[in-house]
Scaffold this motif. Structure first.
Motif, short mmCIF file in Angstrom:
data_model
loop_
_atom_site.label_atom_id
_atom_site.label_comp_id
_atom_site.label_asym_id
_atom_site.label_seq_id
_atom_site.Cartn_x
_atom_site.Cartn_y
_atom_site.Cartn_z
N ASN A 22 94.21 3.27 27.61
CA ASN A 22 95.64 2.92 27.54
C ASN A 22 96.57 3.99 28.09
O ASN A 22 97.67 3.67 28.54
CB ASN A 22 96.02 2.63 26.08
CG ASN A 22 95.35 1.39 25.55
OD1 ASN A 22 95.73 0.28 25.86
ND2 ASN A 22 94.31 1.57 24.73
N GLY A 23 96.15 5.25 28.01
CA GLY A 23 97.04 6.34 28.39
C GLY A 23 97.57 6.25 29.82
O GLY A 23 98.79 6.38 30.03
N PRO A 24 96.71 6.05 30.81
CA PRO A 24 97.21 6.05 32.18
C PRO A 24 98.29 4.99 32.44
O PRO A 24 99.29 5.26 33.10
CB PRO A 24 95.95 5.76 33.01
CG PRO A 24 94.82 6.26 32.17
CD PRO A 24 95.23 5.96 30.75
N ARG A 25 98.10 3.81 31.90
CA ARG A 25 99.08 2.75 32.17
C ARG A 25 100.38 2.98 31.42
O ARG A 25 101.46 2.68 31.92
CB ARG A 25 98.47 1.38 31.83
CG ARG A 25 97.23 1.10 32.67
CD ARG A 25 96.72 -0.29 32.50
NE ARG A 25 97.62 -1.24 33.12
CZ ARG A 25 97.95 -2.40 32.59
NH1 ARG A 25 97.47 -2.75 31.43
NH2 ARG A 25 98.76 -3.21 33.22
N VAL A 26 100.28 3.50 30.20
CA VAL A 26 101.51 3.78 29.45
C VAL A 26 102.27 4.91 30.14
O VAL A 26 103.50 4.86 30.26
CB VAL A 26 101.17 4.15 27.99
CG1 VAL A 26 102.44 4.53 27.23
CG2 VAL A 26 100.50 2.97 27.29
N LEU A 27 101.54 5.89 30.64
CA LEU A 27 102.20 6.99 31.37
C LEU A 27 102.84 6.46 32.65
O LEU A 27 103.95 6.88 33.01
CB LEU A 27 101.19 8.09 31.70
CG LEU A 27 101.76 9.27 32.50
CD1 LEU A 27 102.87 9.99 31.72
CD2 LEU A 27 100.66 10.26 32.87
N ALA A 28 102.15 5.56 33.32
CA ALA A 28 102.72 4.99 34.55
C ALA A 28 104.06 4.31 34.26
O ALA A 28 105.03 4.45 35.01
CB ALA A 28 101.74 4.01 35.18
N LEU A 29 104.10 3.58 33.17
CA LEU A 29 105.35 2.90 32.79
C LEU A 29 106.45 3.94 32.51
O LEU A 29 107.58 3.81 33.01
CB LEU A 29 105.12 2.02 31.56
CG LEU A 29 106.38 1.35 31.00
CD1 LEU A 29 106.96 0.36 31.99
CD2 LEU A 29 106.07 0.66 29.68
N ALA A 30 106.11 4.94 31.73
CA ALA A 30 107.12 5.95 31.37
C ALA A 30 107.59 6.72 32.61
O ALA A 30 108.77 7.02 32.76
CB ALA A 30 106.54 6.91 30.33
N ARG A 31 106.66 7.02 33.50
CA ARG A 31 107.04 7.70 34.73
C ARG A 31 108.04 6.88 35.53
O ARG A 31 109.03 7.38 36.04
CB ARG A 31 105.80 7.91 35.62
CG ARG A 31 105.01 9.15 35.32
CD ARG A 31 103.84 9.21 36.28
NE ARG A 31 103.01 10.37 36.05
CZ ARG A 31 101.71 10.40 36.25
NH1 ARG A 31 101.08 9.31 36.67
NH2 ARG A 31 101.03 11.49 36.04
N ALA B 250 109.30 14.39 30.86
CA ALA B 250 109.82 13.43 29.88
C ALA B 250 108.84 12.27 29.68
O ALA B 250 108.64 11.81 28.55
CB ALA B 250 111.18 12.90 30.33
N ALA B 251 108.22 11.85 30.77
CA ALA B 251 107.25 10.75 30.66
C ALA B 251 106.06 11.16 29.81
O ALA B 251 105.58 10.39 28.96
CB ALA B 251 106.80 10.32 32.05
#
Lengths: 120, 196
Positions: free
Chosen positions: B34-43, B51-52
């Motif tokens: 889950n981490g990579p996709r959640v980070l992609a969204l935040a980025r 901040a992301a």
């Protein structure tokens, strides 16, 4: 209502949007922080400990002794139960992420000594 | 509920139960899954790497905190994480209205693909600016459906709106993008450019 003919088609818009698409990737230091913050019996992660962990890793990210500072970050995030034996000679160069995680979670640690070495 | 969705939901819930009990392999699976996709969204929402990462860290910290009380069947873990991360992004955007954009860095490069890559980077920057200029909710809908490649039902769940409302957000967002990107698109070439 008629469409403005100057506007892009749906296909053209999708193609344009795709130019700004990049595959998701999780930086190793962030991955370690997330793992280190996970539930551990008897240790409650806190925002403060994670901030300390992040600061340790930010220090590491500038290129010098990143592995030691990353381990320090993990140690702070993991609480008193976690630790790292310190000492640059013991630091691995291959697959550092998992190795550091294992080390950080299994050995005693002296953060002041680690920082002193880091600044030397 | 569709079998695939039920299966995914159960898999995440099982991992979270195991993680709550201190299972490190389950923790790693949840972070890697889950981490990579959640980070992609935040980025994409914040345009600020630090901040992301903070948003992702906070989202996971909240997940770890509620892990012992997680009830299977209430939501997919990935949906929950996206929703929490998106709300954290909204909070940050409201506090800091100025949007940081990453301008493409011009580099001297004499490789054959350099010019094409520069054009692509410039196009990407133009698209990024247009997406950033959308109203917050329309932008989130585009990010979730186009860039995160989520289905309508899951994106609607994350945004806490009906599927119909999501479709409306998407339609308005796409219309605004089509207009914005058409306005400053380069004029089409008129020369044939062919050799006899």
């Amino acid at each position: 209502m008629t469409e403005d003919t100057r506007m892009l088609s749906d296909e053209a818009l999708d193609a344009l949007l795709d130019t700004d698409k990049t595959p998701p990737r999780l930086p190793a230091t962030l991955r370690m922080r997330l793992i280190a913050a996970a539930p551990q019996p008897g240790v409650a992660p806190t925002g403060d400990s994670l901030t300390l962990a992040r600061n340790g890793m930010a220090r590491a990210g500038r290129g010098r002794n990143w592995a030691r500072a990353a381990a320090l970050g993990l140690t702070l995030a993991g609480g008193a139960a976690a630790g790292f034996a310190g000492g640059a000679a013991a630091l691995p160069t291959a697959t550092p992420e998992q190795t550091l995680l294992d080390m950080a979670l299994s050995a005693p640690f002296d953060p002041l000594a680690a920082f002193a070495e880091d600044d030397a | 509920m569709a079998p695939d969705r039920q299966q995914a939901l159960d898999a995440d819930a099982q991992l979270l139960r195991a993680a709550a009990g201190g299972d490190r392999e389950a923790v790693v699976a949840l972070v890697d899954g889950n981490g990579p996709r959640v980070l992609a969204l935040a980025r994409r929402m914040l345009r600020d790497e630090q901040a992301a990462e903070d948003v992702v860290q906070e989202a996971f910290l909240r997940l770890w905190r509620i892990a012992p009380e997680w009830r299977a069947g209430q939501a997919r873990v990935s949906t929950w994480l996206h929703r929490v991360a998106l709300n954290l992004c909204y909070d940050r955007l409201r506090k800091k209205r100025e949007i940081l954009t990453d301008e493409p860095v011009e580099q001297i490069d004499d490789t054959p693909d350099a010019e094409a890559e520069l054009v692509r980077a410039q196009t990407a920057a133009r698209v990024r600016a247009a997406v950033d200029a959308l109203p917050e909710r329309q932008r989130a809908a585009i990010e979730l459906c186009h860039y995160q490649e989520l289905g309508g039902a899951e994106a609607a769940e994350i945004l806490e709106v009906s599927v119909e409302a999501l479709e409306s957000l998407l339609a308005r967002g796409r219309r605004a993008l089509r207009a914005a990107l058409a306005e400053d698109r380069p004029a089409p070439r008129t020369d044939s450019g062919g050799m006899p």
